[in-house]
Design a protein around this motif. Sequence first.
Motif, PDB file in Angstrom:
ATOM      1  N   GLN A  12       0.918  -1.123   0.174  1.00 57.94           N
ATOM      2  CA  GLN A  12      -0.068  -0.474  -0.440  1.00 57.94           C
ATOM      3  C   GLN A  12       0.942   1.103  -0.216  1.00 57.94           C
ATOM      4  O   GLN A  12       0.586   2.664  -0.536  1.00 57.94           O
ATOM      5  CB  GLN A  12      -1.151  -0.008   0.979  1.00 57.94           C
ATOM      6  CG  GLN A  12      -1.739  -1.253   1.013  1.00 57.94           C
ATOM      7  CD  GLN A  12      -2.666  -1.116   2.040  1.00 57.94           C
ATOM      8  OE1 GLN A  12      -1.837  -1.222   3.547  1.00 57.94           O
ATOM      9  NE2 GLN A  12      -4.199  -0.940   2.566  1.00 57.94           N
ATOM     10  N   ALA A  13       1.517   1.368   0.881  1.00 54.69           N
ATOM     11  CA  ALA A  13       2.867   2.826   1.296  1.00 54.69           C
ATOM     12  C   ALA A  13       3.879   2.435  -0.387  1.00 54.69           C
ATOM     13  O   ALA A  13       3.970   4.004  -0.149  1.00 54.69           O
ATOM     14  CB  ALA A  13       3.722   2.376   1.982  1.00 54.69           C
ATOM     15  N   GLU A  14       4.593   1.770  -1.284  1.00 51.51           N
ATOM     16  CA  GLU A  14       4.423   1.112  -2.793  1.00 51.51           C
ATOM     17  C   GLU A  14       4.030   2.227  -3.293  1.00 51.51           C
ATOM     18  O   GLU A  14       4.615   3.316  -4.524  1.00 51.51           O
ATOM     19  CB  GLU A  14       5.260   0.067  -2.922  1.00 51.51           C
ATOM     20  CG  GLU A  14       6.136  -0.704  -2.052  1.00 51.51           C
ATOM     21  CD  GLU A  14       6.774  -2.066  -2.575  1.00 51.51           C
ATOM     22  OE1 GLU A  14       5.861  -3.420  -2.238  1.00 51.51           O
ATOM     23  OE2 GLU A  14       8.245  -2.140  -1.676  1.00 51.51           O
ATOM     24  N   ALA A  15       3.081   1.878  -3.251  1.00 51.91           N
ATOM     25  CA  ALA A  15       1.556   2.547  -4.297  1.00 51.91           C
ATOM     26  C   ALA A  15       1.918   3.652  -3.801  1.00 51.91           C
ATOM     27  O   ALA A  15       1.144   4.468  -5.499  1.00 51.91           O
ATOM     28  CB  ALA A  15       0.155   2.012  -4.485  1.00 51.91           C
ATOM     29  N   THR A  80     -11.139   5.659  -1.919  1.00 50.00           N
ATOM     30  CA  THR A  80     -11.144   4.745  -0.840  1.00 50.00           C
ATOM     31  C   THR A  80     -11.192   5.306   0.454  1.00 50.00           C
ATOM     32  O   THR A  80     -12.496   5.118   1.283  1.00 50.00           O
ATOM     33  CB  THR A  80     -10.119   3.627  -0.225  1.00 50.00           C
ATOM     34  OG1 THR A  80     -10.177   2.539  -1.443  1.00 50.00           O
ATOM     35  CG2 THR A  80     -11.325   2.189   0.656  1.00 50.00           C
ATOM     36  N   ALA A  81     -11.132   6.288   0.885  1.00 53.30           N
ATOM     37  CA  ALA A  81     -11.163   7.384   2.158  1.00 53.30           C
ATOM     38  C   ALA A  81     -10.367   8.698   1.876  1.00 53.30           C
ATOM     39  O   ALA A  81      -9.597   8.953   0.651  1.00 53.30           O
ATOM     40  CB  ALA A  81      -9.137   6.798   3.392  1.00 53.30           C
ATOM     41  N   ARG A  82     -10.652   9.550   2.860  1.00 56.03           N
ATOM     42  CA  ARG A  82     -10.107  10.696   2.676  1.00 56.03           C
ATOM     43  C   ARG A  82      -9.070  11.232   2.883  1.00 56.03           C
ATOM     44  O   ARG A  82      -8.222  12.198   2.659  1.00 56.03           O
ATOM     45  CB  ARG A  82     -11.037  11.755   3.722  1.00 56.03           C
ATOM     46  CG  ARG A  82     -12.377  11.953   2.833  1.00 56.03           C
ATOM     47  CD  ARG A  82     -13.248  12.863   3.565  1.00 56.03           C
ATOM     48  NE  ARG A  82     -14.707  12.888   3.709  1.00 56.03           N
ATOM     49  CZ  ARG A  82     -15.483  12.298   2.852  1.00 56.03           C
ATOM     50  NH1 ARG A  82     -15.291  12.635   1.939  1.00 56.03           N
ATOM     51  NH2 ARG A  82     -17.268  12.021   3.065  1.00 56.03           N
ATOM     52  N   SER A  83      -8.056  10.928   3.408  1.00 56.11           N
ATOM     53  CA  SER A  83      -6.495  10.665   3.776  1.00 56.11           C
ATOM     54  C   SER A  83      -6.065   9.120   4.492  1.00 56.11           C
ATOM     55  O   SER A  83      -7.006   8.566   4.882  1.00 56.11           O
ATOM     56  CB  SER A  83      -5.829  11.691   5.215  1.00 56.11           C
ATOM     57  OG  SER A  83      -6.946  10.808   6.407  1.00 56.11           O
ATOM     58  N   TYR A  84      -4.963   8.814   4.281  1.00 54.42           N
ATOM     59  CA  TYR A  84      -4.194   7.525   4.711  1.00 54.42           C
ATOM     60  C   TYR A  84      -3.354   7.880   4.929  1.00 54.42           C
ATOM     61  O   TYR A  84      -1.717   8.747   5.116  1.00 54.42           O
ATOM     62  CB  TYR A  84      -3.492   7.508   3.080  1.00 54.42           C
ATOM     63  CG  TYR A  84      -4.676   7.063   2.214  1.00 54.42           C
ATOM     64  CD1 TYR A  84      -4.922   5.809   1.795  1.00 54.42           C
ATOM     65  CD2 TYR A  84      -5.013   8.267   1.130  1.00 54.42           C
ATOM     66  CE1 TYR A  84      -6.174   6.026   0.976  1.00 54.42           C
ATOM     67  CE2 TYR A  84      -6.215   7.724   0.444  1.00 54.42           C
ATOM     68  CZ  TYR A  84      -6.825   6.677  -0.085  1.00 54.42           C
ATOM     69  OH  TYR A  84      -8.253   6.481  -0.577  1.00 54.42           O
ATOM     70  N   TRP A  85      -2.936   7.629   6.185  1.00 51.29           N
ATOM     71  CA  TRP A  85      -1.892   7.127   7.699  1.00 51.29           C
ATOM     72  C   TRP A  85      -1.137   6.056   7.160  1.00 51.29           C
ATOM     73  O   TRP A  85      -1.828   4.939   6.980  1.00 51.29           O
ATOM     74  CB  TRP A  85      -2.647   7.411   9.091  1.00 51.29           C
ATOM     75  CG  TRP A  85      -3.177   8.807   9.490  1.00 51.29           C
ATOM     76  CD1 TRP A  85      -3.538   9.909   8.166  1.00 51.29           C
ATOM     77  CD2 TRP A  85      -4.071   8.583  10.647  1.00 51.29           C
ATOM     78  NE1 TRP A  85      -4.365  10.570   9.419  1.00 51.29           N
ATOM     79  CE2 TRP A  85      -4.425  10.342  10.162  1.00 51.29           C
ATOM     80  CE3 TRP A  85      -4.168   7.487  11.852  1.00 51.29           C
ATOM     81  CZ2 TRP A  85      -5.367  10.754  11.637  1.00 51.29           C
ATOM     82  CZ3 TRP A  85      -4.657   7.938  13.121  1.00 51.29           C
ATOM     83  CH2 TRP A  85      -5.345   9.702  12.765  1.00 51.29           C
ATOM     84  N   LEU A  86       0.455   6.990   7.084  1.00 51.75           N
ATOM     85  CA  LEU A  86       0.920   5.491   7.198  1.00 51.75           C
ATOM     86  C   LEU A  86       1.846   4.872   8.415  1.00 51.75           C
ATOM     87  O   LEU A  86       2.052   6.003   9.044  1.00 51.75           O
ATOM     88  CB  LEU A  86       2.528   5.678   6.478  1.00 51.75           C
ATOM     89  CG  LEU A  86       3.513   5.399   6.005  1.00 51.75           C
ATOM     90  CD1 LEU A  86       3.411   3.598   5.171  1.00 51.75           C
ATOM     91  CD2 LEU A  86       5.000   5.862   5.214  1.00 51.75           C
TER      92      LEU A  86
END
Length: 186
Positions: A12-15, A80-86
């Motif tokens: 997911q992070a690599e994407a 899928t979401a408004r924000s993404y947390w690593l």
Amino acid sequence: MRDVMHLEQLEQAEALFKPQRIEVLRRLAEPATCSEVAEQLGQTPQRVYYHVKRLVEAGLVTQVDERKVRGIHEGIYQATARSYWLSPTLVGRIGGLRRTTDDLSLGYVLDLMEEVQTDIAALDGSAPELPSIGVSGEIRVPPDRRREFFEDLRGTLQDLFSRYGGSEGDAFKLAVACYPKGDQDQ
């Protein structure tokens, strides 16, 4: 669409490593086709589809609908979401897994923020209402009164924990972080 998606898988992070993909993801805040996003970005639909396909594989974008245009099925996609947390666990800790125990250190604040991020990611985002509060502000403390301030803050929090720390009622996590503000606004 969820408010937050906690990314815990390296794939997911690599994407998100490609800036073009992040821009495509931003454009998919609202449902759109690859052709529509391509037009907005001045790129070819094939190039955008390549990025969308990778984002779908990573679970960062979903196909929400499909339409037929001139005999061709065209997918309509949305983030899928408004924000993404690593997740900090993807990187891990440099120098071992020792937890910081000094509550007046920045290391402790970082540990606390990681814990809060993990706790929030585990909440059921589909619940109609999650009772919560967020408070942020700036306090100016002269250096000679810093210890007094920290003792007052600790005392206030200990009072709250004492008054509401029983075994009855809903459990809430209270996390307070106090750290030096950078010089950007001065």
